[in-house]
Write a protein that holds these residues in place. Structure first.
Motif, PDB file in Angstrom:
ATOM      1  N   ARG A  51      40.977  10.981  44.821  1.00  0.00           N
ATOM      2  CA  ARG A  51      40.894   9.760  45.616  1.00  0.00           C
ATOM      3  C   ARG A  51      42.318   9.295  45.864  1.00  0.00           C
ATOM      4  N   VAL A  52      42.548   8.760  47.040  1.00  0.00           N
ATOM      5  CA  VAL A  52      43.878   8.262  47.338  1.00  0.00           C
ATOM      6  C   VAL A  52      44.214   7.096  46.378  1.00  0.00           C
ATOM      7  N   THR A  53      45.457   7.100  45.861  1.00  0.00           N
ATOM      8  CA  THR A  53      45.861   6.036  44.931  1.00  0.00           C
ATOM      9  C   THR A  53      47.047   5.234  45.456  1.00  0.00           C
ATOM     10  N   ASP A  54      47.876   5.870  46.289  1.00  0.00           N
ATOM     11  CA  ASP A  54      49.054   5.200  46.845  1.00  0.00           C
ATOM     12  C   ASP A  54      49.287   5.738  48.238  1.00  0.00           C
ATOM     13  N   VAL A  55      49.878   4.893  49.092  1.00  0.00           N
ATOM     14  CA  VAL A  55      50.352   5.414  50.366  1.00  0.00           C
ATOM     15  C   VAL A  55      51.836   5.098  50.490  1.00  0.00           C
ATOM     16  N   HIS A  56      52.526   6.024  51.153  1.00  0.00           N
ATOM     17  CA  HIS A  56      53.945   5.833  51.425  1.00  0.00           C
ATOM     18  C   HIS A  56      54.090   5.322  52.835  1.00  0.00           C
ATOM     19  N   VAL A  57      54.855   4.229  52.978  1.00  0.00           N
ATOM     20  CA  VAL A  57      55.013   3.589  54.282  1.00  0.00           C
ATOM     21  C   VAL A  57      56.499   3.549  54.595  1.00  0.00           C
ATOM     22  N   ALA A  58      56.845   3.936  55.809  1.00  0.00           N
ATOM     23  CA  ALA A  58      58.260   3.920  56.182  1.00  0.00           C
ATOM     24  C   ALA A  58      58.374   3.517  57.639  1.00  0.00           C
ATOM     25  N   VAL A  72      35.150  10.935  56.183  1.00  0.00           N
ATOM     26  CA  VAL A  72      36.176  10.466  57.113  1.00  0.00           C
ATOM     27  C   VAL A  72      35.581   9.538  58.163  1.00  0.00           C
ATOM     28  N   ALA A  73      34.372   9.873  58.616  1.00  0.00           N
ATOM     29  CA  ALA A  73      33.758   9.095  59.684  1.00  0.00           C
ATOM     30  C   ALA A  73      32.341   8.710  59.283  1.00  0.00           C
ATOM     31  N   ALA A  74      31.706   7.874  60.096  1.00  0.00           N
ATOM     32  CA  ALA A  74      30.364   7.402  59.758  1.00  0.00           C
ATOM     33  C   ALA A  74      29.283   8.164  60.513  1.00  0.00           C
ATOM     34  N   GLY A  75      29.675   9.040  61.434  1.00  0.00           N
ATOM     35  CA  GLY A  75      28.668   9.688  62.266  1.00  0.00           C
ATOM     36  C   GLY A  75      28.865  11.188  62.365  1.00  0.00           C
ATOM     37  N   SER A  76      28.369  11.751  63.460  1.00  0.00           N
ATOM     38  CA  SER A  76      28.353  13.209  63.601  1.00  0.00           C
ATOM     39  C   SER A  76      29.733  13.786  63.869  1.00  0.00           C
ATOM     40  N   THR A 135      56.085   2.353  48.650  1.00  0.00           N
ATOM     41  CA  THR A 135      54.793   2.830  48.170  1.00  0.00           C
ATOM     42  C   THR A 135      53.867   1.657  47.915  1.00  0.00           C
ATOM     43  N   VAL A 136      52.655   1.772  48.445  1.00  0.00           N
ATOM     44  CA  VAL A 136      51.673   0.698  48.282  1.00  0.00           C
ATOM     45  C   VAL A 136      50.463   1.269  47.550  1.00  0.00           C
ATOM     46  N   VAL A 137      50.039   0.586  46.510  1.00  0.00           N
ATOM     47  CA  VAL A 137      48.874   1.032  45.731  1.00  0.00           C
ATOM     48  C   VAL A 137      47.600   0.623  46.471  1.00  0.00           C
ATOM     49  N   CYS A 138      46.626   1.528  46.528  1.00  0.00           N
ATOM     50  CA  CYS A 138      45.344   1.217  47.181  1.00  0.00           C
ATOM     51  C   CYS A 138      44.326   2.250  46.728  1.00  0.00           C
ATOM     52  N   ASP A 139      43.045   2.017  47.041  1.00  0.00           N
ATOM     53  CA  ASP A 139      42.059   3.063  46.796  1.00  0.00           C
ATOM     54  C   ASP A 139      41.430   3.544  48.103  1.00  0.00           C
ATOM     55  N   THR A 140      41.900   2.957  49.203  1.00  0.00           N
ATOM     56  CA  THR A 140      41.340   3.318  50.509  1.00  0.00           C
ATOM     57  C   THR A 140      42.449   3.218  51.535  1.00  0.00           C
ATOM     58  N   ARG A 182      42.936  13.246  51.696  1.00  0.00           N
ATOM     59  CA  ARG A 182      42.356  12.865  50.408  1.00  0.00           C
ATOM     60  C   ARG A 182      41.120  11.988  50.594  1.00  0.00           C
ATOM     61  N   PRO A 183      40.152  12.138  49.674  1.00  0.00           N
ATOM     62  CA  PRO A 183      39.014  11.214  49.718  1.00  0.00           C
ATOM     63  C   PRO A 183      39.516   9.778  49.630  1.00  0.00           C
ATOM     64  N   GLY A 184      38.863   8.900  50.366  1.00  0.00           N
ATOM     65  CA  GLY A 184      39.313   7.514  50.442  1.00  0.00           C
ATOM     66  C   GLY A 184      40.090   7.247  51.711  1.00  0.00           C
ATOM     67  N   ILE A 185      40.454   8.306  52.444  1.00  0.00           N
ATOM     68  CA  ILE A 185      41.121   8.130  53.735  1.00  0.00           C
ATOM     69  C   ILE A 185      40.043   8.257  54.819  1.00  0.00           C
ATOM     70  N   MET A 186      39.901   7.215  55.596  1.00  0.00           N
ATOM     71  CA  MET A 186      38.744   7.102  56.467  1.00  0.00           C
ATOM     72  C   MET A 186      39.179   6.486  57.782  1.00  0.00           C
ATOM     73  N   LEU A 187      38.434   6.784  58.841  1.00  0.00           N
ATOM     74  CA  LEU A 187      38.703   6.138  60.121  1.00  0.00           C
ATOM     75  C   LEU A 187      38.356   4.664  60.019  1.00  0.00           C
ATOM     76  N   ALA A 188      39.197   3.824  60.623  1.00  0.00           N
ATOM     77  CA  ALA A 188      39.031   2.373  60.468  1.00  0.00           C
ATOM     78  C   ALA A 188      37.694   1.892  61.008  1.00  0.00           C
TER      79      ALA A 188
END
Lengths: 944, 93
Positions: free
Chosen positions: A338-345, A59-63, A354-359, A252-258
Motif C-alpha cells: 500500500r502506498v505510504t508516502d508520496v514525493h512531491v517536487a 485503480v478505477a471504479a468501472g470497466s 515527502t508527504v505521508v498518506c495511505d491513498t 502501488r495499491p492505494g493509488i487510484m483515479l480521483a
C-alpha cells in the motif's frame, strides 16, 4: 477497519452479504461491487502483476480498471473478472490473480443465448447525454433501444452528489427512465455493454442477466445474452474515462483515479482511505478532494501540475484546510502492499518533499470513449487541449454526444444528447416530439481545460504505462529507440493496450509518450485502431445455444437406428454419421474390416449408402447440360442405363465423380460423393444461372428422399432374387450398368446394377421411409449366406483393391482424370466440356505429373502410414530430399493376403515395376510400384 | 455484419451470401480456339482493383440466385446490385 460511511450511496445497509476474498471472510451490502466491498473493508491490494509480481490494487471504479483482476470460484469458476464490475452477492468466493486466471476444467452449466433486435435509434450509454438522446428519440415514436453497462442508469451522475434542477440527480434520472420504460417501442437494457459496432448499423451487446444473483440465479434464465442489434441510427453517449499521469512507482495499491474515489464515496458510501494526497492536472480532482474532505478523509495536499491553481476552487480548499501546491508534481511513491508516502517536487526541477498518506488520487484529464465510433470507421482527431483523441468526423448513421465528444460540461452534454437524438430520428424518418428540457447542474467543476501531462520524469523502469501488462516507460522508449514509429507497431512491441482493458487508461498516455520521444505532434500520429470487443466477452456467451448437439446439425440416415443397435462405430463424413465398421466381440478395426471384406468378396455384404449425394436433373436440355459438366458423354445414355462420370473444374482438375442414371428422356439422377453433394449442386446452379440461362434444366437435391443400400458379393443375386420375386435378376435380363424399377420386400424400389467393389453388386434404392424395413428384409433374406453389414472402412478397402479413387483422398485439386488413369472416361468426341481445354495445357501434358499407382511393400506385413512421402533412393541424401509423391490410401487386404497402398507418384505410370522407398519413422521401407488395380484385373467377378 | 441488398430478396446479412469473384468474365465461346495463354487468362487471372469492382454473389442461404454487385473494395460499400444478365450500371468511381 471499516471504511463504510454510516450513510450515503445506493447501498442497502440493512442487508449483509457475506463473501470471501483470498480465503478471508468479509461482508458487504446489496449495491456493492466486489471492489467497493473490498475497499469498505480496507482491502486495497487485490492481486499481483503478471510479469514482475508487484502488488496491485484498484485503480478505477468501472470497466476501465486495469488491475483488479479476480477469479470467482462460486457458483461457477470464472477467471479474469474485474472486481469493479462484479456485483456482490451472498456466498461469493473470489481471489486475486497474479495477472492471469485459470479456466475451469468443468463444463459451464449455465445457459447463454442470443436475441435479435431491430430499431430506429440505438443509444449507447445512459448518462445525461444518452438519457436525453433516448427520450428525445422515444418521444418521436421511433423504436428506441437504450443500452447501458451499469446496473442502473445515470452514468457519471452515479459517482457524484450533485443536484440537477435543484433536486438530487437520481430523481432526474429516475423520471427519464420511467418515461422511457413506459413508452411503447422503447427497450431499456441495463447491465448491457455494446461491445462491437459493425457495418450497416449492426451492434453486438452483451447483457449480464443473472451474474449478479449468484446462487439465486434461476437455471431457466440464460446467464448472459448477446443482443444482435440492427439499427438505422446510433447515438454514442459512451462518456469519458479519467486517465492517470505516469510517475515512478505509480502502480502501488492505494493509488487510484480521483473521480473513481469520488464514485466509491457517492455510489457505495465507501472512503478510499484515511489520508489522501491528490495529484491533478485539471479541475475535476478538486471536487473529489472537497467531497472526500467533507466525508472525513484527511486531505493534506493537492498537487496541481499547472502553474496556477484555479482561484475559486483553491479558496474552497483553503476553507477546508487543504493545501494546494501549484506547479508541482508527484515524482514517486513509497510503500509495499500500500502506498505510504508520496514525493512531491516542483515541475521541472527542485527538491522533493515527502508527504505521508495511505491513498494517492490522480487525475491526468479525460479520454473520451471513442472505441465504438472508431469501430464504426469514424476518423479520430487529436484535441490538444484535452490531450485526447475525439471523434473527428460526422458519420451518416452514427452520432456522438456528451463527454464522448470531449465536452465535460453537463448542460452542454445534455444539449448534445438532445441534438443527436433529434437528428437521429429525423434521419430515421421520424419527426421529433416534445422537447426534453435540459437540466441545470450545481457542479463546482465546470472548467474543462487542464494541462496535458503524460508523465513525470523519474525511474523509467518503475514508471508504469500499462499496469496490467507491466509495461513501463522504459519499454516504450526501447520501442522508439529500436526505430518503431507507428503506434500500431509500438502497441504490439510493448503489448500496451492489449490486456483485458484494451488500454482504456493507458493507450492515450502511451501515444503521448511516444510522440514526446519521437519529437512529433500527436495530431500527426494515427491512433491505434479500436477493435471489438470493448470489454471482455466469454466464449460461452458468443457460442450461446450453438453448443454440443446444436453446434452443427448431425445428419443420420433412415437406417441409423439399426446401425446403433448393432454396435456400429461411426465416422463423420461432412455432417453425416456413417457406420465405420461393425466390430464383433473383441475385434479391433483391422480384424473387423478383414472379416467384413472377406465375407463380402466370398459371399455377400451390404452397407448403408444413403448419404451419397443425389441430384435430380430435369429439363429439355438436361443431356446437353450434363455433357458440359462431365468429361464423358451423357446425352447418348439410353433410358434404363447408367454411366460412371467424372467432373472437372475449368482447370481440368477432378472435382467429383459418381454415376448418372437416365430416368427418362428429359430426366437424369446424378450421384455425388457424400461430402460434395451441396458443392456440386451449387456448381450446377452457378453454370446454369450465370453461363447457360438459356438451357431448360432444373436441379433438385433428392439425397434424403432415398435410402440406398449396396448389396455386394457373389451371393447378392440370390439375396436380391429372394426379396424381389418379380424381378428377373439373371445376368442377361439385368445387365451391368442398367437399372430397373421393381418391388423389393414389397415396396417400390429402383435397383441399379453398379459396383464400387468389383463384385457382382446391386444398389437398392427405396424411399427413405421404407429404408429400415428393406434393410431388415435384406438382412433376413441374406442370413442363409451369412450376409454381413459393412461400413465405410471396408468399402474403402474393397474399392482400393480395385484401384477406384476416392475424390478428396486420392485427389487434392491438382489431379486430372488422366493422372488417375481414367482417360477412358474423357470424351474425345465432345467439342467441349468444362476442363477440356485445360487438358492440352503444357503443364497437363508433362509426363512427370503425379499419377495414381499401387504400392506393394516388399514386406507384406508392413502397413504404410497414409500421407507418407515417397523417395527414389534407399538412403536419404542430404536435404532437400526430392519427394516423388505420397501415399493416399493404405490398408491390409484379406483378398490379397497382404498390405497394399495407393499413391500419387511422379511419372507413376512409367514406374510400374520399380522399387521406391517410403520413409517410416527412422526406416526406409522398400515398395514395388504396380498398376492401381490390384484385384481381379480382368473384371471377372463383376457378373457373379 | 454487412447488409447485402439481394436484387430478389432485399437487404440480407452477408452470412447468407457466397462470393463468386469477378463478374462479366464469360466462358469463352470456343476454348479450343484459344492459345494456352489466352485460356490461362480466363482460368487463372482476375482483376484486383482498389475501388469499384463488379463481382458475382450468390444468395446461397436465401433465394439461391446469382447476381452481380459493384463493390468499392476500399470501403466494402455496395454501390450497385443488379440481376444476372443485366448490364453493369454506370458507376462513378
Amino acid at each position: 477497519m471499516n471504511f463504510r460511511k454510516p450513510t450515503g450511496g445506493a447501498i442497502d445497509r440493512n442487508t449483509v452479504l457475506r463473501f470471501t476474498f483470498n480465503g478471508q471472510l468479509l461482508t458487504g451490502h446489496p449495491g456493492d461491487t466486489l471492489a467497493s466491498a473490498l475497499l469498505a473493508n480496507g482491502v486495497h491490494e487485490v492481486g499481483s502483476s503478471v510479469k514482475l509480481g508487484r502488488p496491485r490494487g484498484i485503480v478505477a471504479a468501472g470497466s476501465e480498471d486495469p488491475t483488479s483482476l479476480v477469479q470467482i470460484e462460486t457458483p461457477y469458476s470464472e477467471p479474469m473478472l474485474l472486481a469493479t464490475t462484479v456485483e456482490l452477492f451472498d456466498g461469493l468466493e473470489a481471489r486475486g490473480l497474479a495477472g492471469q486466471g485459470r479456466l475451469s476444467p468443468e463444463p459451464d452449466p449455465a445457459r447463454y443465448d442470443a436475441k435479435h433486435e431491430h430499431c430506429d435509434v440505438l443509444v449507447v450509454g445512459a448518462g445525461p447525454a444518452g438519457l436525453v438522446a433516448a427520450l428525445t428519440a422515444a418521444r418521436s415514436g421511433a423504436r428506441v433501444v437504450l443500452v447501458d453497462e451499469q446496473n442502473q442508469a445515470g452514468g457519471a451522475l452515479l459517482g457524484v452528489d450533485e443536484y440537477l434542477d435543484d433536486r438530487p440527480s437520481a430523481e432526474w434520472v429516475a423520471d427519464i427512465v420511467a418515461e422511457l420504460k413506459t413508452t411503447p417501442g422503447v427497450l431499456v437494457l441495463e447491465r448491457t455493454t455494446a461491445f462491437g459496432m459493425y457495418q450497416d448499423g449492426f451492434v453486438l451487446a452483451l447483457q449480464k442477466r443473472t451474474d449478479h444473483l449468484g446462487f439465486a440465479a434461476p437455471a431457466s434464465v440464460a446467464r448472459q445474452r448477446v443482443w444482435r442489434i440492427r439499427t438505422k441510427q446510433t447515438v454514442l453517449a459512451t462518456g469519458a474515462h479519467e486517465r492517470p499521469v505516469v510517475f515512478a512507482n505509480n502502480d502501488r495499491p492505494g493509488i487510484m483515479l480521483a473521480s473513481s474515489a469520488r464514485t466509491f464515496l457517492h455510489r457505495y458510501g465507501v472512503l478510499p482511505g484515511s489520508r489522501a494526497v491528490v495529484f491533478t492536472t485539471n479541475d475535476s480532482a478538486y471536487c473529489a478532494a472537497i467531497d472526500l474532505a467533507e466525508s472525513g478523509v484527511d486531505i493534506p495536499l493537492i498537487v496541481d501540475a499547472r502553474p496556477e491553481a484555479p482561484a475559486r476552487l483553491a479558496t474552497e480548499c483553503a476553507a477546508r484546510g487543504i493545501e494546494v501546491r501549484a506547479g508541482h508534481v508527484v515524482t514517486g511513491t513509497e510503500g509495499s502492499s500500500r502506498v505510504t508516502d508520496v514525493h512531491v517536487a516542483p515541475l521541472g526541477d527542485g527538491h522533493p518533499d515527502t508527504v505521508v498518506c495511505d491513498t494517492l488520487l490522480v487525475s491526468g484529464g479525460w479520454n473520451p470513449v471513442v472505441s465504438l465510433f472508431s469501430q464504426a470507421r469514424g476518423k479520430l482527431r487529436y484535441d490538444s487541449s484535452l490531450g485526447a483523441f475525439v471523434p473527428g468526423e460526422e458519420l451518416a448513421s452514427v452520432r456522438v454526444a456528451g463527454s464522448a465528444t470531449g465536452e465535460l460540461d453537463l448542460n452542454a452534454c445534455a444539449r448534445q444528447g438532445r441534438d443527436a437524438g433529434a437528428a437521429a430520428v429525423v434521419a430515421a424518418g421520424f419527426t421529433p416530439g416534445g422537447q426534453v428540457p435540459l437540466p441545470v447542474s450545481d457542479s463546482r467543476c465546470t472548467q474543462r481545460t487542464g494541462l496535458v501531462l503524460w508523465r513525470v520524469p523519474g525511474d523509467e523502469d518503475a514508471s508504469f504505462v500499462d499496469l496490467q501488462r507491466d509495461a513501463t516507460v522504459t519499454d516504450v522508449l526501447r520501442a522508439t529507440g529500436a526505430g518503431l514509429r507507428s503506434l500500431e507497431h509500438i502497441k504490439r512491441y510493448t503489448t500496451i493496450g492489449t490486456a483485458h482493458d484494451q488500454g482504456k487508461t493507458s493507450g492515450m498516455i502511451a501515444a503521448g509518450i511516444v510522440a514526446e520521444a519521437l519529437g512529433v505532434e500527436l495530431a500527426d500520429q494515427r491512433p491505434t485502431t479500436f477493435r471489438p470487443p470493448y470489454t471482455s466477452v466469454s466464449f460461452a456467451a458468443l457460442a450461446g445455444r450453438d453448443r454440443g448437439e446444436l453446434h452443427d446439425p448431425v445428419r443420420v440416415t433412415a437406417i441409423h437406428r439399426w446401425h446403433v443397435a448393432h454396435g456400429a462405430l461411426f465416422e463423420n463424413v461432412a455432417q453425416w454419421k456413417r457406420p465405420w465398421y461393425y466390430p464383433r466381440d473383441g475385434e479391433d478395426l483391422h480384424a473387423a474390416v478383414l472379416r467384413e471384406c472377406r465375407a463380402t468378396r466370398e459371399s455377400v455384404g451390404m452397407m448403408d449408402g444413403s448419404t451419397l449425394g443425389k441430384i435430380d436433373v430435369q429439363g429439355r436440355d438436361a443431356g446437353k447440360f450434363l455433357d458440359m459438366l462431365y468429361t464423358n458423354m451423357m446425352s447418348t445414355l439410353k433410358v434404363g442405363r447408367i454411366r460412371y462420370g467424372v467432373m472437372c473444374g475449368v482447370d481440368g482438375m477432378v472435382i467429383d465423380d459418381g454415376t448418372v442414371i437416365r430416368v427418362g428422356e428429359e430426366r437424369f439422377l446424378v450421384t455425388t460423393t457424400t461430402g460434395n453433394a451441396a458443392k456440386i449442386l451449387d456448381w450446377m446452379e452457378e453454370w446454369l444461372q450465370t453461363e447457360w440461362p438459356h438451357l431448360d434444366v432444373h436441379c433438385t437435391s433428392v439425397t434424403e428422399h432415398w435410402a440406398t443400400i449396396p448389396l455386394v458379393g457373389p451371393k447378392s443375386r440370390d439375396v436380391l432374387a429372394a426379396v424381389a420375386p418379380s424381378l428377373d435378376v439373371s445376368n442377361e435380363a439385368f445387365e451391368f450398368m442398367t437399372w430397373h424399377d421393381t418391388r423389393v420386400a414389397g415396396v417400390p424400389a429402383r435397383v441399379c446394377r453398379i459396383s464400387f467393389s468389383g463384385e457382382l453388386a446391386y444398389e437398392i434404392n427405396v424411399t427413405a421411409w421404407h429404408g429400415l424395413a428393406v434393410w431388415e428384409a435384406l438382412m433376413e433374406a441374406g442370413s442363409p449366406y451369412g450376409i454381413t453389414p459393412y461400413g465405410t472402412e471396408t468399402m474403402h478397402v474393397l474399392r482400393a483393391e480395385k484401384g477406384y479413387p476416392i475424390i478428396g483422398q486420392e485427389t487434392d485439386a491438382t489431379v486430372t482424370p488422366q493422372d488417375l488413369g481414367m482417360s477412358w472416361a474423357v470424351s474425345k468426341k465432345k467439342p467441349d466440356f468444362i476442363g477440356k481445354r485445360s487438358f492440352s495445357r503444357a503443364e497437363n501434358l508433362r509426363t512427370d505429373r503425379k499419377q495414381l499407382v499401387g504400392l506393394l511393400p516388399v514386406d507384406p506385413n508392413v502397413l504404410l502410414p497414409e500421407g507418407s512421402q515417397i523417395v527414389e533412393t534407399d538412403r536419404l541424401p542430404e536435404p532437400p530430399v526430392r519427394m516423388l509423391g505420397h501415399v493416399t490410401s493404405s490398408y491390409p487386404s484379406a483378398a490379397l493376403g497382404r498390405t497394399f497402398a495407393l499413391a500419387l507418384v511422379r511419372s507413376g505410370h512409367e514406374r510400374v515395376g520399380e522399387t521406391l522407398y517410403v520413409p517410416v519413422e527412422d526406416a526406409l521401407v522398400p515398395v514395388t510400384v504396380t498398376e492401381s488395380v490390384l484385384y481381379d484385373k480382368e473384371g471377372a467377378r463383376r457378373d457373379g | 455484419m454487412q447488409l447485402i441488398p439481394c436484387p430478389w430478396c432485399g437487404p440480407r446479412e452477408e452470412a447468407e451470401f457466397h462470393y463468386g469473384g469477378q463478374a462479366h468474365v464469360a466462358y469463352p465461346e470456343d476454348p479450343s480456339a484459344l492459345s494456352d495463354e489466352e485460356w490461362a487468362q480466363y482460368v487463372f487471372f482476375r482483376e484486383n482493383p482498389s475501388g469499384p469492382f463488379a463481382e458475382r454473389w450468390s444468395h446461397s442461404a436465401g433465394c439461391r440466385r446469382w447476381f452481380n454487385a459493384v463493390r468499392d473494395t476500399r470501403t466494402h460499400d455496395l454501390i450497385a446490385v443488379y440481376r444476372a444478365g443485366e448490364p453493369m450500371p454506370e458507376v462513378i468511381s
